[in-house]
Write a protein that holds these residues in place. Structure first.
Motif, PDB file in Angstrom:
ATOM      1  N   VAL A   1     -18.964 -27.037   2.978  1.00  0.00           N
ATOM      2  CA  VAL A   1     -19.419 -28.360   2.564  1.00  0.00           C
ATOM      3  C   VAL A   1     -20.308 -28.344   1.216  1.00  0.00           C
ATOM      4  N   GLN A   2     -21.244 -27.340   1.208  1.00  0.00           N
ATOM      5  CA  GLN A   2     -21.808 -27.269  -0.013  1.00  0.00           C
ATOM      6  C   GLN A   2     -21.193 -26.983  -1.439  1.00  0.00           C
ATOM      7  N   ALA A   3     -20.006 -26.224  -1.133  1.00  0.00           N
ATOM      8  CA  ALA A   3     -19.146 -25.940  -2.355  1.00  0.00           C
ATOM      9  C   ALA A   3     -18.564 -27.186  -2.604  1.00  0.00           C
ATOM     10  N   LEU A   4     -17.844 -28.023  -1.701  1.00  0.00           N
ATOM     11  CA  LEU A   4     -16.952 -29.218  -2.004  1.00  0.00           C
ATOM     12  C   LEU A   4     -17.911 -30.129  -2.524  1.00  0.00           C
ATOM     13  N   ARG A   5     -19.217 -30.184  -2.123  1.00  0.00           N
ATOM     14  CA  ARG A   5     -20.412 -31.428  -2.556  1.00  0.00           C
ATOM     15  C   ARG A   5     -20.547 -30.993  -3.871  1.00  0.00           C
ATOM     16  N   ALA A   6     -20.629 -29.752  -4.250  1.00  0.00           N
ATOM     17  CA  ALA A   6     -20.711 -29.570  -5.632  1.00  0.00           C
ATOM     18  C   ALA A   6     -19.605 -29.749  -6.677  1.00  0.00           C
TER      19      ALA A   6
ATOM     20  N   GLY B   1     -31.920 -19.071   7.601  1.00  0.00           N
ATOM     21  CA  GLY B   1     -31.458 -20.031   6.762  1.00  0.00           C
ATOM     22  C   GLY B   1     -29.886 -20.527   7.204  1.00  0.00           C
ATOM     23  N   ASP B   2     -29.076 -20.035   8.171  1.00  0.00           N
ATOM     24  CA  ASP B   2     -28.146 -20.450   8.921  1.00  0.00           C
ATOM     25  C   ASP B   2     -27.728 -21.574   9.197  1.00  0.00           C
ATOM     26  N   LEU B   3     -28.948 -21.981   9.974  1.00  0.00           N
ATOM     27  CA  LEU B   3     -28.875 -23.488  10.596  1.00  0.00           C
ATOM     28  C   LEU B   3     -29.107 -24.367   9.647  1.00  0.00           C
ATOM     29  N   ALA B   4     -29.893 -24.308   8.641  1.00  0.00           N
ATOM     30  CA  ALA B   4     -29.828 -25.147   7.570  1.00  0.00           C
ATOM     31  C   ALA B   4     -28.637 -25.083   6.660  1.00  0.00           C
ATOM     32  N   THR B   5     -28.009 -24.302   6.632  1.00  0.00           N
ATOM     33  CA  THR B   5     -26.460 -24.405   5.879  1.00  0.00           C
ATOM     34  C   THR B   5     -25.811 -25.195   6.943  1.00  0.00           C
ATOM     35  N   ILE B   6     -25.560 -24.731   8.133  1.00  0.00           N
ATOM     36  CA  ILE B   6     -24.577 -25.460   8.999  1.00  0.00           C
ATOM     37  C   ILE B   6     -24.951 -26.755   9.252  1.00  0.00           C
ATOM     38  N   SER B   7     -26.172 -27.268   9.017  1.00  0.00           N
ATOM     39  CA  SER B   7     -26.318 -28.673   9.094  1.00  0.00           C
ATOM     40  C   SER B   7     -26.265 -29.422   7.873  1.00  0.00           C
ATOM     41  N   SER B   8     -25.824 -28.808   6.694  1.00  0.00           N
ATOM     42  CA  SER B   8     -25.695 -29.538   5.615  1.00  0.00           C
ATOM     43  C   SER B   8     -25.165 -31.024   5.848  1.00  0.00           C
ATOM     44  N   PRO B   9     -25.855 -31.924   5.181  1.00  0.00           N
ATOM     45  CA  PRO B   9     -25.502 -33.313   5.266  1.00  0.00           C
ATOM     46  C   PRO B   9     -23.936 -33.719   5.048  1.00  0.00           C
TER      47      PRO B   9
END
Ligand code: FCB
Length: 477
Positions: free
Chosen positions: A220-225, A294-302
């Motif tokens: 999700v983070q990569a796609l968002r960027a 930090g995993d759970l913050a990554t997992i719950s990316s908007p």
């Protein structure tokens, strides 16, 4: 071939009022790469865990494999033409990771990407919105050899693969789903072993589930960027889980199975935490030492949307020695730490999968996701049924499947009326296909496929669905 407006072929539907869906409701149908494409070794595609698994004696019914499947790889144009005749507004397909990145890491296989470029361009030319799923269970075999989903590195590899697909298709695809049904990948693939890669270890299943979600978050983070305007989501398979009675043992069994089936994924993805009771239930299986800061913050990316796959309901009861049914997803090893919970059948009508038909469960599920987890737009990304179909005079009158769709669309409409922001519905499936460990013995399609000749015949349900789409709703019956 055309889809004339006509009423359902039999009286299987009760008398019903007409229902209209909100303007712009996204009517679709879904498939997955390994289930339809075939062309397993063409144009540089490498093996996935499903190639290895299906070629291993005893793993699939009749030894069926996806080598040829519906031969969709070679029939892309005529299959999209069928979708256009059906009037689909959207088509949900998955990209085969081993086709576009055969080693699971490293450079893209351009010939593999070209297939999806052609598919997407063809859909767009026909006014059909492409809905792309990145992972529908076909992990490249080299990544399984390196540890598979229980290994943390697989999550990073998944994000790299997502970037590579976004680079190729991000200019044309608006809707992106990272994972399809991580419960199945983790608990059927690594817990019960009835799905690829066929491993059976509770702790590995739990780790696989975590790393799938971590891979989702990183993707999700990569796609968002890479594509800030894309609509990003994930698809989970959810079940209402009811206790067989009010007895405390039954109620606790329902809590445990709900934890493993639903909250294991919903809570980290949408609330950024594992449920405490689930962690306690799994204490004998794992200490969750694989979860890093930090995993759970990554997992719950908007996210932008949430996809829900719905098929049935679970009813469970406290253990009685020796009574655990050993079949399919009811296999005890799908439920680490709760293997002795009993799955109860209620004697209500079932599909050819033996799954109980329970349309109100879809309403309940959609309401729960909205009320307990998120205000995000929801989509039913899969819903459908297998029945034994027969071709008579070149036609397939699948009244049971049609009635199943009708009932679940009525439940979907009720969810919208109850305030659920449900924005679309994808029938599973566009066409009959390789139903995983069941091979070609279970038919879910609105379009019948003769696997010898590859002739497609739209069933009654396809004609009916075309009319639903045309009306943006259900006619009075
Ligand atoms: C779902 C899968 C899909 C299909 C249907 C029947 O769990 O996502 O590929 O097998 O079930």
């Amino acid at each position: 071939m055309s889809y004339p407006a006509r009423p359902p072929a039999s009286g299987a539907l009760a008398e019903r009022p007409p229902l209209t869906f909100p303007p712009g409701f996204l009517w679709g149908a879904a498939t997955a790469a390994y289930q339809i494409e075939g062309a397993a070794t063409e144009d540089g595609r490498g093996p996935s865990i499903w190639d290895t698994f299906s070629h291993t004696p005893g793993r699939t019914v009749n030894g069926h494999t996806g080598d040829v499947a519906c031969d969709h790889y070679h029939r892309l144009d005529s299959d999209v033409a069928l979708m256009a005749e059906l009037g689909l507004k959207s088509y949900r397909f998955s990209v085969s990771w081993p086709r576009v990145q055969p080693g699971g890491s490293g450079p893209a296989n351009e010939a593999g990407l070209d297939f999806y470029r052609r598919l997407v361009d063809n859909l767009l030319a026909n006014g059909i919105e492409p809905w792309l799923t990145l992972y529908h269970w076909d992990l490249p075999q080299p990544l399984e050899d390196a540890g598979g989903w229980p290994a943390r590195d697989t999550a990073a590899r998944f994000a790299d693969y997502a970037t590579l697909v976004a680079d190729a298709l991000g200019d044309r695809v608006r809707y992106w789903t990272t994972l399809n049904e991580p419960w199945c990948s983790a608990f059927l693939g690594y817990g019960s072993g009835v799905h690829a890669p066929g491993r059976s270890d509770g702790a590995e299943a739990v780790r696989a589930g975590h790393h799938l979600m971590l891979g989702h978050g990183l993707a999700v983070q990569a796609l968002r960027a890479a594509r800030p305007t894309a609509e990003l989501g994930v698809t989970v398979n959810l079940y209402p889980v009811d206790p067989a009675s009010d007895a405390p043992g039954d109620v606790d069994a329902a809590r445990r199975i709900d934890g493993l089936a639903n909250r294991f994924f919903l809570d980290p993805l949408l609330k950024g935490a594992y449920p405490e009771d689930l962690v306690a239930d799994l204490a004998e299986v794992t200490d969750f030492g694989h979860v890093q800061d930090g995993d759970l913050a990554t997992i719950s990316s908007p996210l932008d949307v949430v996809g829900v796959n719905y098929y049935s309901r679970h009813v469970v009861a406290a253990p009685i020695e020796g009574q655990q049914p050993e079949k399919y997803w009811r296999a005890p090893s799908c439920w680490p730490g709760s293997e002795d919970v009993r799955f109860v059948t209620r004697g209500v009508p079932v599909t050819d999968m033996d799954w109980e038909i329970d349309a109100p469960g879809l309403l309940e599920t959609l309401r729960r996701v909205h009320e307990e987890y998120t205000d995000l737009p929801l989509y039913v990304t899969e819903n459908g049924s297998a029945f034994v179909d027969t071709v008579v005079d070149g036609e397939v009158d699948d009244v049971d499947r049609l009635a199943y769709f009708d009932a679940h669309l009525r439940a979907s409409h009720e969810a919208i009326e109850a305030g659920v922001p449900l924005r679309g519905y994808f029938a599973w499936s566009l066409m009959d296909n390789f139903e995983w460990a069941w091979g070609y013995t279970k038919r879910f399609g609105m379009i019948h496929v003769d696997y010898d000749s590859q002739v497609r015949i739209p069933k009654s349900s396809a004609r009916w669905y075309a009319e639903v789409i045309r009306r943006n709703g259900l006619a009075a019956q």
